[in-house]
Design an enzyme around this catalytic site. Structure first.
Site, PDB file in Angstrom:
ATOM      1  N   TYR A   1       7.859  15.692   0.481  1.00 56.67           N
ATOM      2  CA  TYR A   1       7.676  17.005  -0.159  1.00 56.67           C
ATOM      3  C   TYR A   1       7.577  16.858  -1.669  1.00 56.67           C
ATOM      4  O   TYR A   1       6.908  17.651  -2.337  1.00 56.67           O
ATOM      5  CB  TYR A   1       8.810  17.956   0.228  1.00 56.67           C
ATOM      6  CG  TYR A   1       8.767  18.325   1.692  1.00 56.67           C
ATOM      7  CD1 TYR A   1       7.558  18.286   2.364  1.00 56.67           C
ATOM      8  CD2 TYR A   1       9.884  18.700   2.395  1.00 56.67           C
ATOM      9  CE1 TYR A   1       7.481  18.605   3.698  1.00 56.67           C
ATOM     10  CE2 TYR A   1       9.815  19.024   3.739  1.00 56.67           C
ATOM     11  CZ  TYR A   1       8.614  18.972   4.386  1.00 56.67           C
ATOM     12  OH  TYR A   1       8.538  19.285   5.701  1.00 56.67           O
TER      13      TYR A   1
ATOM     14  N   SER B   1      -2.575  26.274  -6.151  1.00 53.93           N
ATOM     15  CA  SER B   1      -2.432  27.701  -6.427  1.00 53.93           C
ATOM     16  C   SER B   1      -3.132  28.070  -7.731  1.00 53.93           C
ATOM     17  O   SER B   1      -3.877  29.053  -7.790  1.00 53.93           O
ATOM     18  CB  SER B   1      -0.957  28.087  -6.518  1.00 53.93           C
ATOM     19  OG  SER B   1      -0.326  27.866  -5.290  1.00 53.93           O
TER      20      SER B   1
ATOM     21  N   TRP C   1       7.211   0.409   4.186  1.00 55.34           N
ATOM     22  CA  TRP C   1       7.858   1.126   3.075  1.00 55.34           C
ATOM     23  C   TRP C   1       9.221   1.662   3.495  1.00 55.34           C
ATOM     24  O   TRP C   1      10.016   2.070   2.662  1.00 55.34           O
ATOM     25  CB  TRP C   1       6.957   2.246   2.540  1.00 55.34           C
ATOM     26  CG  TRP C   1       7.081   3.572   3.200  1.00 55.34           C
ATOM     27  CD1 TRP C   1       6.657   3.884   4.452  1.00 55.34           C
ATOM     28  CD2 TRP C   1       7.653   4.770   2.664  1.00 55.34           C
ATOM     29  NE1 TRP C   1       6.929   5.203   4.728  1.00 55.34           N
ATOM     30  CE2 TRP C   1       7.534   5.775   3.652  1.00 55.34           C
ATOM     31  CE3 TRP C   1       8.250   5.100   1.443  1.00 55.34           C
ATOM     32  CZ2 TRP C   1       8.002   7.075   3.457  1.00 55.34           C
ATOM     33  CZ3 TRP C   1       8.717   6.394   1.271  1.00 55.34           C
ATOM     34  CH2 TRP C   1       8.590   7.363   2.265  1.00 55.34           C
TER      35      TRP C   1
ATOM     36  N   ASP D   1       7.356  20.806 -26.707  1.00 52.77           N
ATOM     37  CA  ASP D   1       7.369  19.472 -26.097  1.00 52.77           C
ATOM     38  C   ASP D   1       8.424  19.494 -24.994  1.00 52.77           C
ATOM     39  O   ASP D   1       8.966  20.545 -24.673  1.00 52.77           O
ATOM     40  CB  ASP D   1       7.687  18.383 -27.138  1.00 52.77           C
ATOM     41  CG  ASP D   1       7.146  17.018 -26.700  1.00 52.77           C
ATOM     42  OD1 ASP D   1       7.417  16.615 -25.557  1.00 52.77           O
ATOM     43  OD2 ASP D   1       6.438  16.377 -27.485  1.00 52.77           O
TER      44      ASP D   1
ATOM     45  N   HIS E   1      13.890  13.777  12.511  1.00 50.32           N
ATOM     46  CA  HIS E   1      12.663  13.802  13.328  1.00 50.32           C
ATOM     47  C   HIS E   1      11.832  12.537  13.119  1.00 50.32           C
ATOM     48  O   HIS E   1      10.860  12.328  13.824  1.00 50.32           O
ATOM     49  CB  HIS E   1      11.842  15.083  13.082  1.00 50.32           C
ATOM     50  CG  HIS E   1      11.219  15.194  11.733  1.00 50.32           C
ATOM     51  ND1 HIS E   1      11.058  16.386  11.087  1.00 50.32           N
ATOM     52  CD2 HIS E   1      10.706  14.262  10.903  1.00 50.32           C
ATOM     53  CE1 HIS E   1      10.460  16.180   9.912  1.00 50.32           C
ATOM     54  NE2 HIS E   1      10.248  14.902   9.791  1.00 50.32           N
ATOM     55  N   HIS E   2      12.228  11.706  12.157  1.00 53.62           N
ATOM     56  CA  HIS E   2      11.586  10.396  12.019  1.00 53.62           C
ATOM     57  C   HIS E   2      12.230   9.365  12.937  1.00 53.62           C
ATOM     58  O   HIS E   2      11.777   8.236  12.993  1.00 53.62           O
ATOM     59  CB  HIS E   2      11.690   9.908  10.569  1.00 53.62           C
ATOM     60  CG  HIS E   2      10.978  10.778   9.593  1.00 53.62           C
ATOM     61  ND1 HIS E   2       9.660  10.586   9.266  1.00 53.62           N
ATOM     62  CD2 HIS E   2      11.370  11.862   8.886  1.00 53.62           C
ATOM     63  CE1 HIS E   2       9.275  11.508   8.389  1.00 53.62           C
ATOM     64  NE2 HIS E   2      10.299  12.297   8.147  1.00 53.62           N
TER      65      HIS E   2
ATOM     66  N   HIS F   1       0.838  -1.204   0.000  1.00 54.01           N
ATOM     67  CA  HIS F   1       0.000   0.000   0.000  1.00 54.01           C
ATOM     68  C   HIS F   1       0.873   1.254   0.000  1.00 54.01           C
ATOM     69  O   HIS F   1       0.660   2.170  -0.801  1.00 54.01           O
ATOM     70  CB  HIS F   1      -0.934  -0.021   1.209  1.00 54.01           C
ATOM     71  CG  HIS F   1      -1.664   1.261   1.448  1.00 54.01           C
ATOM     72  ND1 HIS F   1      -2.704   1.678   0.663  1.00 54.01           N
ATOM     73  CD2 HIS F   1      -1.492   2.232   2.378  1.00 54.01           C
ATOM     74  CE1 HIS F   1      -3.142   2.849   1.097  1.00 54.01           C
ATOM     75  NE2 HIS F   1      -2.423   3.215   2.149  1.00 54.01           N
TER      76      HIS F   1
ATOM     77  N   ARG G   1       0.852   1.047  15.010  1.00 49.61           N
ATOM     78  CA  ARG G   1       0.589   0.811  13.596  1.00 49.61           C
ATOM     79  C   ARG G   1       1.185  -0.514  13.159  1.00 49.61           C
ATOM     80  O   ARG G   1       1.949  -1.137  13.890  1.00 49.61           O
ATOM     81  CB  ARG G   1       1.135   1.963  12.749  1.00 49.61           C
ATOM     82  CG  ARG G   1       2.551   2.310  13.012  1.00 49.61           C
ATOM     83  CD  ARG G   1       2.965   3.629  12.369  1.00 49.61           C
ATOM     84  NE  ARG G   1       3.043   3.565  10.921  1.00 49.61           N
ATOM     85  CZ  ARG G   1       3.946   4.237  10.187  1.00 49.61           C
ATOM     86  NH1 ARG G   1       4.851   4.989  10.773  1.00 49.61           N
ATOM     87  NH2 ARG G   1       3.952   4.145   8.887  1.00 49.61           N
TER      88      ARG G   1
ATOM     89  N   LYS H   1       2.016  29.713   2.580  1.00 50.83           N
ATOM     90  CA  LYS H   1       1.221  29.193   1.466  1.00 50.83           C
ATOM     91  C   LYS H   1      -0.266  29.174   1.829  1.00 50.83           C
ATOM     92  O   LYS H   1      -1.111  29.624   1.056  1.00 50.83           O
ATOM     93  CB  LYS H   1       1.701  27.794   1.074  1.00 50.83           C
ATOM     94  CG  LYS H   1       3.129  27.790   0.594  1.00 50.83           C
ATOM     95  CD  LYS H   1       3.439  26.652  -0.340  1.00 50.83           C
ATOM     96  CE  LYS H   1       2.808  26.830  -1.678  1.00 50.83           C
ATOM     97  NZ  LYS H   1       3.465  27.831  -2.524  1.00 50.83           N
TER      98      LYS H   1
ATOM     99  N   THR I   1       5.042  26.883   5.028  1.00 53.18           N
ATOM    100  CA  THR I   1       3.738  26.280   4.733  1.00 53.18           C
ATOM    101  C   THR I   1       2.622  27.216   5.187  1.00 53.18           C
ATOM    102  O   THR I   1       1.593  27.322   4.519  1.00 53.18           O
ATOM    103  CB  THR I   1       3.576  24.901   5.393  1.00 53.18           C
ATOM    104  OG1 THR I   1       3.968  24.996   6.753  1.00 53.18           O
ATOM    105  CG2 THR I   1       4.387  23.843   4.706  1.00 53.18           C
TER     106      THR I   1
ATOM    107  N   GLU J   1      11.131  13.104   0.104  1.00 52.51           N
ATOM    108  CA  GLU J   1      10.157  12.369  -0.699  1.00 52.51           C
ATOM    109  C   GLU J   1       8.727  12.825  -0.383  1.00 52.51           C
ATOM    110  O   GLU J   1       7.910  12.973  -1.292  1.00 52.51           O
ATOM    111  CB  GLU J   1      10.300  10.863  -0.452  1.00 52.51           C
ATOM    112  CG  GLU J   1       9.234   9.996  -1.084  1.00 52.51           C
ATOM    113  CD  GLU J   1       9.258  10.009  -2.602  1.00 52.51           C
ATOM    114  OE1 GLU J   1      10.333  10.250  -3.173  1.00 52.51           O
ATOM    115  OE2 GLU J   1       8.207   9.779  -3.215  1.00 52.51           O
TER     116      GLU J   1
END
Lengths: 203, 534
Positions: free
Chosen positions: B260, B271, B142, B107, B305-306, B77, B453, B334, B331, B258
């Site tokens: 991001y 936008s 993953w 092109d 931070h992971h 998944h 999890r 944005k 962020t 990744e």
């Protein structure tokens, strides 16, 4: 038409070399990471020193000893003393006892660290059995020594001032080149895997 | 202009039948193939999450008694959704279709490389499915952490196939990124300066650079894992002097950029859409551009931070907490710029705009939990719980899917020349929005309560919210099927649309060509130099 194509080619070459550079950096990270661990004591990586410091502190610190072997290594491995109290800055010697319980000679290699991790920066070894591989004949017993000192600077760093006890831990593995290396264990797991995962739950 | 070009059939010739697709060098056809691949991937990955939720609906083991299979589902998944759904749709699909159209290029810079990018990805998807069916498959998650992914705990060839699949997908992405960057740098229409480029093009440019910096690190780490598994090296084997934590550093040096890579193209699309349907130019264009650039940059210096759980010392954690929280600034720029774009605008609530609203809601909720998780102290409690699952599904997974749907409804008229069925599209939005929120919001609660999890079973105490979550997942799945009905109806019976179906708000160059966009566009480069005021 020629000119933009050339420009595209140059851009692509630059970008491909960027990719190549990043692949290089990924592999360079392996030695860099080792270096980083040694310099900073990251994850409890201890320091290696050629000589002990000349000045000793008047403060004492307790060193505890811990020993482990992975199941694939039929050795008995234990510290000869549970803990010792040393004056920071003074060299100390501790011993571990290893015994080969199997019928063939085995080469082992150990990894080590100290906890709390933050103390690793101040824990230095001058001599250690862990720097080399150890070979034991069937039934052979060995007394393995480690010579170390705790840098008195540990009491000057506000981050480590509270450390009263440092635990030195070793784990013995089969040396990667040893004939009976990790393969048999892998195969054993393969055969177990063919059955259902739930069967092995009870064991 | 384009009408006449299309009328000269001889001029607009293109190969037909299978040759048109297999040998394609046309950015629109390749973009279409990417979008189709993404839809196939979405069905596969969606089906896997459906099975996961089916198992988790109640405590105890219902359907999946083979736990390795459950792990393979979780792994599949994740991989499929990241590499074969979101990335192909946003970068390969919309990127290919609309970057050349928006910058006025005929092109891509390297049309044949474009072709191989796509077919490498198709091969990678096949290889990933082969991996799942080989000797128990990869049940590694993953993140593929050793020691779980090493030869001792995953002796089968499934993980090796998975690694090769990621290598192919990575090569595809790198080639695609080089193509996009070269196109954007060298093939802009006269007068289309970098600071006049549409934000979607900017988002693709930033993403392509992230790919070039991040993917090679993953490739290096995967190669080390492959040799560890098969050729006796010990990069991640403690016994041989390696360190499994090194994998985590390398993986997350890739893994954080990744996410991001997944969300920045979404920023670009949102936008365009918010601006079009508010009938106003985007608020703070330059701020938006450099917010994306800085998000991309900061994305490379927050990876640990992971890994708050691996025993980083307190100063390192303090740094990563701070750096992570810094991301909230660009962020935030944005989010507020989107709101400011809408402010005082004449907002048109069409399906793309609805999905854009959905995106902003999901992204804000996920962003808020992200700031919570950035704290090392809190994260030690939340690590590997459903709180994290809820967080990243909100902030990047489902948010990205909303942006993809928004982009689909926004551009399907341009791509197919047909109008989507409006009522069904609205129904699709509402069912999908309700479905994902019912599915993922309760996971905050189970996570806070401590539900881990990647485990197929859980204590009875977590039963209530898991039941709700599974119901939400079924609604989402039904809504996804409804989307395929929408696609089918659009292509089969949708009414024809004009070149610019959205009116005055749609100011970018793709709306100046016919719908559907002819096979060849912008053969005469549009002049984007500022016209003298009248």
């Amino acid at each position: 038409m020629k000119k933009p194509r050339r420009k595209n080619g140059i851009t692509a070459v630059l970008l491909f070399s960027l990719v190549g550079g990043m692949v290089g950096l990924a592999f360079a990270s392996v030695p860099l990471y080792k270096l980083f661990c040694q310099v900073t004591g990251f994850a409890g990586t201890t320091q290696t020193a050629a000589a002990t410091p000349t000045v000793a502190s008047d403060k004492f610190i307790t060193i505890r000893f811990d020993a482990n072997t992975i199941p694939a290594l039929p050795w008995k491995f234990a510290p000869a003393q549970k803990e010792i109290r040393v004056r920071a800055g003074n060299p100390a010697v501790a011993y571990y006892l290893a015994e080969n319980l199997s019928a063939q000679s085995i080469t082992g290699t150990s990894t080590y660290n100290v906890t709390p991790y933050k103390a690793a920066e101040y824990f230095a070894k001058t001599e250690c059995f862990c720097f080399t591989e150890q070979k034991l004949a069937p039934g052979e017993t060995a007394k393995l020594g480690v010579e170390f000192f705790v840098d008195p600077e540990i009491f000057n760093n506000p981050n480590t001032r509270d450390v009263k006890t440092i635990t030195l831990s070793y784990t013995f593995f089969r040396a990667p080149g040893d004939e009976e290396g990790a393969q048999p264990k892998g195969q054993e797991l393969t055969s177990r895997r063919q059955g259902s995962y739930r069967e092995s739950e009870g064991s | 202009m384009s009408n006449e070009a299309a009328a000269h059939a001889g001029h607009d010739h293109h190969p037909t039948g299978w040759r048109r697709w297999l040998y394609s060098t046309n950015h629109k056809d390749i973009g279409t193939m990417y979008l189709v691949l993404s839809m196939v991937g979405a069905l596969l990955g969606g089906l896997m999450s459906f099975l996961i939720r089916l198992e988790l609906q109640e405590p105890g083991i219902q359907f999946i008694s083979d736990f390795q299979f459950y792990n393979v589902l979780v792994t599949g998944h994740g991989f499929i959704m990241v590499f074969f759904v979101v990335m192909p749709a946003m970068i390969g699909g919309f990127g290919n279709w609309f970057v050349p159209l928006m910058i006025g290029a005929p092109d891509m810079a390297f049309p044949r490389m474009n072709n191989i990018s796509f077919w490498l990805l198709a091969a990678a998807l096949v290889l990933l499915l082969v991996a799942a069916l080989t000797e128990g498959g990869p049940g590694t998650g993953w993140t593929v952490y050793p020691p779980l992914s090493n030869a001792t705990y995953h002796p089968g060839a499934g993980v090796d196939f998975g690694i090769l699949s990621l290598h192919l997908a990575g090569a595809s992405s790198v080639l695609g990124a080089i193509n996009l960057i070269t196109t954007i740098f060298n093939m802009r229409a006269p007068g289309m300066t970098l600071h006049r480029m549409p934000l979607f093009v900017w988002s693709i440019l930033v993403t392509a650079f992230l790919l070039l910096f991040a993917i090679p690190v993953l490739a290096g780490a995967l190669t080390m894992l492959l040799t560890d598994r098969n050729f006796g090296t010990a990069f991640f084997e403690t016994a041989g002097g390696g360190d499994p934590i090194l994998w985590q550093h390398l993986f997350w040096f890739f893994g954080h950029p990744e996410v991001y890579i997944i969300i920045i193209p979404a920023f670009g699309m949102i936008s365009q859409i918010v601006s079009t349907f508010s009938k106003k130019p985007v608020f703070g264009y330059l701020g938006m551009v450099y917010a994306m650039v800085s998000i991309g940059f900061v994305g490379f210096i927050v990876w640990a931070h992971h890994m708050y759980m691996v025993g980083l010392d307190v100063d390192t954690r303090a740094y990563f907490v701070t750096a992570t929280m810094v991301i909230a600034v660009p962020t935030g720029i944005k989010i507020f710029s989107w709101l400011a774009t809408m402010w005082g605008g004449s907002i048109d609530f069409r399906a793309p705009m609805l999905f854009a609203f959905g995106f902003i809601w999901l992204f804000v909720v996920g962003g808020v939990t992200g700031v919570v998780l950035a704290n090392a102290g809190a994260d030690i409690a939340f690590h590997d719980t459903y709180f994290v699952v809820a967080h990243f599904h909100y902030v990047m997974a489902i948010a990205a899917v909303f942006a993809m749907f928004a982009g689909f409804y926004y551009w399907i008229g341009k791509m197919s020349g047909r109008q989507y069925p409006r009522a069904l599209a609205r129904l699709h939005f509402w069912t999908f929005f309700i479905g994902v929120n019912v599915a993922f919001f309760p996971q905050h609660f189970s996570g806070m309560a401590g539900m881990p999890r990647r485990i197929p079973d859980y204590p009875d105490a977590f039963a209530g919210w898991n039941y709700v979550s599974s119901i939400g997942s079924y609604i989402t799945f039904a809504s996804t099927l409804l989307f395929f009905v929408v696609v089918w109806k659009t292509l089969k019976s949708g009414e024809k649309v004009a070149g610019n179906q959205w009116g005055e708000g749609a100011t970018t160059l793709e709306w100046t060509v016919d719908s559907p966009a002819p096979f060849h566009t912008h053969e005469d480069l549009p002049d984007m130099n500022p016209q003298p005021a009248e």
